[in-house]
Design a protein around this motif. Structure first.
Motif, mmCIF file in Angstrom:
data_model
loop_
_atom_site.group_PDB
_atom_site.id
_atom_site.type_symbol
_atom_site.label_atom_id
_atom_site.label_comp_id
_atom_site.label_asym_id
_atom_site.label_seq_id
_atom_site.Cartn_x
_atom_site.Cartn_y
_atom_site.Cartn_z
ATOM 1 N N THR A 1 -8.167 16.877 7.127
ATOM 2 C CA THR A 1 -7.101 16.330 7.968
ATOM 3 C C THR A 1 -6.918 14.854 7.643
ATOM 4 O O THR A 1 -7.792 14.221 7.022
ATOM 5 N N ALA B 1 1.783 14.490 9.726
ATOM 6 C CA ALA B 1 1.242 15.451 10.711
ATOM 7 C C ALA B 1 1.719 16.877 10.443
ATOM 8 O O ALA B 1 2.129 17.604 11.356
ATOM 9 N N THR B 2 1.638 17.260 9.184
ATOM 10 C CA THR B 2 2.146 18.579 8.771
ATOM 11 C C THR B 2 1.074 19.315 7.964
ATOM 12 O O THR B 2 0.349 18.712 7.166
ATOM 13 N N THR C 1 -4.018 18.948 6.154
ATOM 14 C CA THR C 1 -3.007 18.405 7.078
ATOM 15 C C THR C 1 -2.844 16.907 6.814
ATOM 16 O O THR C 1 -3.841 16.188 6.644
#
Length: 295
Positions: A204, A265-266, A293
């Motif tokens: 992330t 944020a994908t 992410t």
């Protein structure tokens, strides 16, 4: 795909190097034999079948299945620079060496009758293969020099004696052509490549301006660098992210540089497929799927 050259990545492993060496009565198991001596100009191995076309009424030319081998001519030619009594004796077919009669000379003579004892069990050529530490070995059996001696000498040069040894069938095994070629098995690579990624799976906070990188444990083929094998897509709908693929000089690191920044944020998915192959042709064992992410 049609190619226009026989050169491949395997070519450098299949080259016969240098002139090699010639032996009498070479034993494969113990790798021992009697070295004939130094050569100049190497030599030549010949195994030539005499093929007869069977004639059949109504067949107007050569037809598949109507060829018959009547005989084989098998020989090894050695261009001997080092000329010893033993070499002269072998070249004379029925030659022999008298080492006793004269205190100063060995005397080489020949007889008018060929005895079974005159045949050499095998004459062998041994040479180097570029891709192996083991030699290529060519043996002809029941060898006899049938052309005698023609020794040419000249000023400011050394005499070279060409000897042609002809192979002969054995009466106990008339169905076996009297030669063997031992070709070393090359070290095989049957292990598929492995790959690690940056970012790693489930990462992330990946930078939206970052590049995705696949790193392999060994070089891969340049032909593997294809958008069908390396891709990054949005996890939500599978939309392919446009970008550029590059590979490093060592062919171990593939980098994907997106044309534009990724969306913040994908969730994304990076895929490396089994279409990727190492230099030996081994494919990646399974598709490599990396989920990550962005920040």
């Amino acid at each position: 795909m049609t190619v226009y050259s026989g050169f491949t990545q395997d070519t450098p492993d299949h080259l016969l190097l240098d002139a090699g060496a010639f032996y009498k009565n070479y034993d494969i198991g113990s790798a021992t034999g009697t070295l004939l001596g130094a050569t100049r100009g190497g030599g030549q191995f010949t195994a030539k079948p005499t093929i007869r076309q069977i004639e059949v009424d109504g067949v107007k030319g050569r037809a598949k299945g109507l060829n018959n081998i009547d005989a084989w001519e098998v020989s090894i030619l050695a261009n001997m620079l080092e000329i010893t009594p033993s070499v002269l004796s072998a070249a004379l077919a029925t030659g022999s060496v008298d080492t006793v009669t004269n205190a100063n000379y060995d005397i080489v003579t020949a007889s008018n009758t060929i005895q079974l004892s005159h045949y050499i069990d095998n004459v062998t050529w041994i040479g180097r293969l570029s891709g192996s530490n083991k030699p290529v070995v060519i043996r002809i059996f029941n060898a006899l020099s049938t052309e005698g001696i023609t020794l040419k000498t000249e000023d400011k040069n050394e005499g070279v004696l060409p000897i042609t040894f002809m192979a002969h069938y054995d009466a106990d095994n008339l169905d076996t052509v009297p030669f063997e070629i031992y070709y070393p098995k090359l070290p095989g690579d049957n292990t598929p490549p492995t790959v690690t990624t940056n970012p790693i799976d489930a990462a992330t906070g990946f930078s939206v301006s970052g590049n995705f990188v696949w790193t392999f444990n060994e070089p891969i083929r340049s032909s593997s660098l294809d958008t069908a094998n390396f891709m990054v897509m949005k996890a939500s709908d599978g939309t392919i992210v446009p970008g550029t693929l590059t590979i490093n000089a060592g062919k171990t690191v593939v980098t994907f540089d997106p044309t534009a920044n990724l969306t913040a944020a994908t969730a994304y998915i990076a895929v490396c497929t089994t279409g990727v192959k190492d230099m030996a042709g081994n494919a990646l064992a399974a598709n490599n799927i990396t989920n990550f992410t962005t920040a």
